[in-house]
Design a protein around this motif. Sequence first.
Motif, short mmCIF file in Angstrom:
data_model
loop_
_atom_site.label_atom_id
_atom_site.label_comp_id
_atom_site.label_asym_id
_atom_site.label_seq_id
_atom_site.Cartn_x
_atom_site.Cartn_y
_atom_site.Cartn_z
N UNK A 22 28.71 5.43 -39.86
CA UNK A 22 29.92 6.01 -40.44
C UNK A 22 29.65 6.36 -41.90
N UNK A 23 30.16 7.49 -42.33
CA UNK A 23 29.96 7.95 -43.71
C UNK A 23 30.74 7.06 -44.69
N UNK A 24 30.18 6.91 -45.90
CA UNK A 24 30.76 6.02 -46.92
C UNK A 24 32.22 6.34 -47.21
N UNK A 25 32.54 7.61 -47.34
CA UNK A 25 33.93 8.01 -47.65
C UNK A 25 34.89 7.54 -46.55
N UNK A 26 34.49 7.71 -45.32
CA UNK A 26 35.33 7.30 -44.20
C UNK A 26 35.46 5.77 -44.15
N UNK A 27 34.37 5.08 -44.44
CA UNK A 27 34.39 3.61 -44.47
C UNK A 27 35.36 3.11 -45.52
N UNK A 28 35.27 3.68 -46.73
CA UNK A 28 36.19 3.27 -47.80
C UNK A 28 37.64 3.48 -47.39
N UNK A 29 37.91 4.58 -46.72
CA UNK A 29 39.29 4.87 -46.29
C UNK A 29 39.75 3.88 -45.23
N UNK A 30 38.88 3.55 -44.29
CA UNK A 30 39.22 2.58 -43.24
C UNK A 30 39.56 1.22 -43.87
N UNK A 31 38.69 0.77 -44.77
CA UNK A 31 38.89 -0.54 -45.41
C UNK A 31 40.13 -0.52 -46.29
N UNK A 32 40.31 0.54 -47.06
CA UNK A 32 41.47 0.65 -47.95
C UNK A 32 42.78 0.63 -47.14
N UNK A 33 42.80 1.37 -46.05
CA UNK A 33 44.00 1.42 -45.21
C UNK A 33 44.32 0.05 -44.62
N UNK A 34 43.31 -0.61 -44.09
CA UNK A 34 43.51 -1.94 -43.50
C UNK A 34 43.96 -2.95 -44.56
#
Length: 103
Positions: A22-34
Motif C-alpha cells: 500500500x502506498x504511504x499516502x493511503x496508509x497515512x489516510x487509513x491510520x488517520x481515519x481509524x
Amino acid sequence: MKKIFDYDFRNELFLCLRESGIKDKEIREIIRKRYKESLKDEVVERLNTVIKAIKEDNLEEIIPFIGDSPSGDDYGCDNRYISFKDVTDCEDIGDVIDALMEK
C-alpha cells in the motif's frame, strides 16, 4: 486504551501496510481515519458519562476522570479538567481538538 492510540503501534502498522504494497499516502489516510474515529468514540463516551452523572447527581462517578493542573507560579489558579489520558493519548479537550483538526 485502544492500540490505535499508541504511537509505536501506529508506526508498526504503517510499516506492515507498506510491506503489503500500500502506498504511504493511503496508509497515512487509513491510520488517520481509524485514529480519529476511535478518538471521537472514546471522547463522546467519556463526555456522555460525565453528562449522565451530572444529571443524576452522581458526582462521585466523575472524580476518577478529573485531572489537576497547578498554575505553577504560586499566584495563579489551579485548574481541574476532564482527563481523557486513561482511554486515549490525549490529556484534555484541547489535545483532543488539536488531534481531530490535524490533517
